[in-house]
Write a protein that holds these residues in place. Structure first.
Motif, PDB file in Angstrom:
ATOM      1  N   ILE A 101      -5.694   9.626  -0.972  1.00 22.05           N
ATOM      2  CA  ILE A 101      -6.570   9.265   0.386  1.00 22.05           C
ATOM      3  C   ILE A 101      -6.101   7.893   0.319  1.00 22.05           C
ATOM      4  CG2 ILE A 101      -8.607   9.087   1.424  1.00 22.05           C
ATOM      5  CD1 ILE A 101      -9.469  11.739  -0.099  1.00 22.05           C
ATOM      6  N   GLY A 102      -6.358   7.063  -0.683  1.00 21.05           N
ATOM      7  CA  GLY A 102      -6.104   5.513  -0.545  1.00 21.05           C
ATOM      8  C   GLY A 102      -4.813   5.274   0.015  1.00 21.05           C
ATOM      9  N   ALA A 103      -3.763   5.968  -0.660  1.00 15.20           N
ATOM     10  CA  ALA A 103      -2.412   6.008   0.046  1.00 15.20           C
ATOM     11  C   ALA A 103      -2.045   6.224   1.350  1.00 15.20           C
ATOM     12  CB  ALA A 103      -1.335   6.823  -1.116  1.00 15.20           C
ATOM     13  N   LEU A 104      -2.731   7.203   1.604  1.00 15.17           N
ATOM     14  CA  LEU A 104      -2.802   7.601   3.056  1.00 15.17           C
ATOM     15  C   LEU A 104      -3.332   6.532   3.979  1.00 15.17           C
ATOM     16  CD1 LEU A 104      -3.860  11.372   2.833  1.00 15.17           C
ATOM     17  CD2 LEU A 104      -1.366  10.645   3.435  1.00 15.17           C
ATOM     18  N   LEU A 105      -4.152   5.949   3.749  1.00 17.92           N
ATOM     19  CA  LEU A 105      -4.738   4.877   4.472  1.00 17.92           C
ATOM     20  C   LEU A 105      -3.850   3.537   4.379  1.00 17.92           C
ATOM     21  CD1 LEU A 105      -8.467   4.852   3.508  1.00 17.92           C
ATOM     22  CD2 LEU A 105      -7.437   5.330   6.042  1.00 17.92           C
TER      23      LEU A 105
END
Length: 176
Positions: A101-105
């Motif tokens: 999720i952090g990488a997507l953001l």
């Protein structure tokens, strides 16, 4: 895997038909085919078969027996591709939810015109949707799920397992 002498790496083939067709054909030195690409004439199955045959031909011409294409959004096309071509092999690399999720953001902040999950809620929704697809596809014989954290922690063991899955011999150069 792209360091294996029999594997050719190709990026961005199935993202979206119109935009990617030309990019792909340029990448494989077959831009002349774009002029012959007719959206009304090609069914999705026939265009996909054509693209895959071009990838096979380009790979073979350069001495590679296998090609890999790495685009995370392809998870949405895997069921279709395996329905059309049951012999393909698919590797799913999954990460821990927080890291994913952090990488997507992060990627949506760097490339907002391409990635639309610019809020935590949208990133969580995308992660949940894609991990559900991966989990549904994972048990199939032609699918291999690899945990990113395992790949980082024990790369040689994971690469050896991937080579076995793909029918490739392991080479130390792959770890260089």
């Amino acid at each position: 895997l792209h360091k294996h002498p029999l594997v050719r790496r190709i990026i961005g083939v199935f993202r979206g038909r119109d935009q990617v067709v030309r990019e792909f054909l340029v990448q494989v030195s077959a831009e002349d085919l774009y002029l012959r690409y007719d959206h009304t004439r090609w069914s999705l199955r026939s265009w996909t078969a054509h693209v895959l045959s071009r990838l096979d031909a380009v790979s073979a011409r350069s001495g590679h027996r296998i090609w890999v294409e790495k685009t995370p959004l392809h998870i949405h096309y895997v069921a279709m591709l395996t329905d059309f071509f049951p012999e393909i092999k698919v590797i799913h690399i999954v990460r821990k939810p927080i890291a994913n999720i952090g990488a997507l953001l992060e990627v949506s902040r760097r490339y907002p015109e391409t990635f639309a999950q610019g809020t935590i809620d949208l990133a969580i929704r995308r992660y949940l949707r894609e991990i559900q697809i991966s989990n549904q596809l994972g048990p199939a014989m032609n699918h291999q799920i690899v945990r990113y954290e395992d790949l980082v922690r024990q790369p040689e063991q994971e690469v050896r397992a991937l080579c076995a899955f793909l029918g490739l011999g392991y080479s130390d150069e792959m770890m260089a």
